[in-house]
Design a protein around this motif. Structure first.
Motif, PDB file in Angstrom:
ATOM      1  N   GLN A  15      64.627 -79.708 -11.634  1.00 57.97           N
ATOM      2  CA  GLN A  15      63.327 -79.055 -11.579  1.00 57.97           C
ATOM      3  C   GLN A  15      63.324 -77.849 -12.517  1.00 57.97           C
ATOM      4  O   GLN A  15      64.368 -77.260 -12.786  1.00 57.97           O
ATOM      5  CB  GLN A  15      63.027 -78.577 -10.145  1.00 57.97           C
ATOM      6  N   PRO A  16      62.155 -77.458 -13.021  1.00 55.25           N
ATOM      7  CA  PRO A  16      62.091 -76.240 -13.831  1.00 55.25           C
ATOM      8  C   PRO A  16      62.686 -75.052 -13.074  1.00 55.25           C
ATOM      9  O   PRO A  16      62.560 -74.950 -11.855  1.00 55.25           O
ATOM     10  CB  PRO A  16      60.595 -76.060 -14.076  1.00 55.25           C
ATOM     11  N   ALA A  18      61.900 -71.830 -13.633  1.00 53.72           N
ATOM     12  CA  ALA A  18      60.864 -70.807 -13.466  1.00 53.72           C
ATOM     13  C   ALA A  18      61.474 -69.404 -13.525  1.00 53.72           C
ATOM     14  O   ALA A  18      62.074 -69.051 -14.520  1.00 53.72           O
ATOM     15  CB  ALA A  18      60.072 -71.045 -12.191  1.00 53.72           C
ATOM     16  N   LEU A  21      65.107 -68.786 -14.774  1.00 59.24           N
ATOM     17  CA  LEU A  21      65.485 -69.237 -16.117  1.00 59.24           C
ATOM     18  C   LEU A  21      66.307 -68.199 -16.874  1.00 59.24           C
ATOM     19  O   LEU A  21      67.348 -68.515 -17.449  1.00 59.24           O
ATOM     20  CB  LEU A  21      64.228 -69.613 -16.915  1.00 59.24           C
ATOM     21  N   CYS A  61      62.311 -81.878 -22.404  1.00 55.85           N
ATOM     22  CA  CYS A  61      61.985 -80.470 -22.200  1.00 55.85           C
ATOM     23  C   CYS A  61      61.496 -80.277 -20.766  1.00 55.85           C
ATOM     24  O   CYS A  61      60.449 -80.790 -20.377  1.00 55.85           O
ATOM     25  CB  CYS A  61      60.924 -80.022 -23.207  1.00 55.85           C
ATOM     26  N   GLU A  63      61.059 -77.160 -19.379  1.00 57.85           N
ATOM     27  CA  GLU A  63      60.150 -76.012 -19.410  1.00 57.85           C
ATOM     28  C   GLU A  63      60.311 -75.292 -20.730  1.00 57.85           C
ATOM     29  O   GLU A  63      61.366 -75.339 -21.351  1.00 57.85           O
ATOM     30  CB  GLU A  63      60.419 -75.064 -18.244  1.00 57.85           C
ATOM     31  N   GLY A  64      59.233 -74.660 -21.175  1.00 59.76           N
ATOM     32  CA  GLY A  64      59.257 -73.914 -22.421  1.00 59.76           C
ATOM     33  C   GLY A  64      58.832 -74.760 -23.609  1.00 59.76           C
ATOM     34  O   GLY A  64      58.217 -75.823 -23.462  1.00 59.76           O
ATOM     35  N   SER A  78      57.458 -79.653 -25.838  1.00 57.46           N
ATOM     36  CA  SER A  78      57.195 -78.707 -24.756  1.00 57.46           C
ATOM     37  C   SER A  78      57.365 -79.420 -23.423  1.00 57.46           C
ATOM     38  O   SER A  78      57.663 -80.620 -23.375  1.00 57.46           O
ATOM     39  CB  SER A  78      55.798 -78.102 -24.901  1.00 57.46           C
ATOM     40  N   GLN A  79      57.150 -78.680 -22.358  1.00 56.62           N
ATOM     41  CA  GLN A  79      57.399 -79.166 -21.001  1.00 56.62           C
ATOM     42  C   GLN A  79      56.858 -80.574 -20.801  1.00 56.62           C
ATOM     43  O   GLN A  79      55.711 -80.863 -21.114  1.00 56.62           O
ATOM     44  CB  GLN A  79      56.776 -78.231 -19.976  1.00 56.62           C
ATOM     45  N   SER A  99      63.401 -71.567 -22.543  1.00 54.74           N
ATOM     46  CA  SER A  99      63.314 -73.016 -22.331  1.00 54.74           C
ATOM     47  C   SER A  99      64.540 -73.568 -21.635  1.00 54.74           C
ATOM     48  O   SER A  99      65.631 -73.002 -21.746  1.00 54.74           O
ATOM     49  CB  SER A  99      63.183 -73.735 -23.679  1.00 54.74           C
TER      50      SER A  99
END
Length: 107
Positions: A15-16, A18, A21, A61, A63-64, A78-79, A99
């Motif tokens: 999972q990202p 957030a 990071l 990707c 995230e970012g 990108s995400q 990212s």
């Protein structure tokens, strides 16, 4: 202490990250004789000089946003986007935003 790599049948969260990071480091999630999977964490502005992998590579990707320079072209992902590179294809990477990427290498 040995680094933990997931075993066959083990569930791993991708999972990202957030808010976490900025405090998270790149981590190898799975490593076997023929496969390596890692979460690559890149702060905004980080550049990885041109290099190549022995085997095929996929980059998802999480995230970012990042830019790959491959064969004279700049390709931004990108995400939620996935990118594929052939074995031994020279490429460089630059992170536009903080990212995290799920990178899978065939060995």
């Amino acid at each position: 202490m040995a680094i933990h790599h997931a075993q066959a049948g083990e569930v791993v969260s991708v999972q990202p990250l957030a808010g976490a990071l900025a405090q998270t480091k790149t981590t190898t999630l799975v490593k076997s004789e023929h496969l390596e999977v890692l979460r690559l964490v890149l702060p905004a502005g980080k550049e990885i000089a041109e290099h190549q992998a022995k085997g095929d590579v996929t980059i998802h990707c999480l995230e970012g946003r990042v830019t790959f320079d491959v064969g004279g072209k700049s390709i931004e992902i990108s995400q939620g986007e996935l990118f594929y590179l052939h074995a031994k294809e020279p490429h460089s990477v630059r992170s536009i935003e903080d990212s995290s990427l799920l990178v899978t290498f065939s060995l």
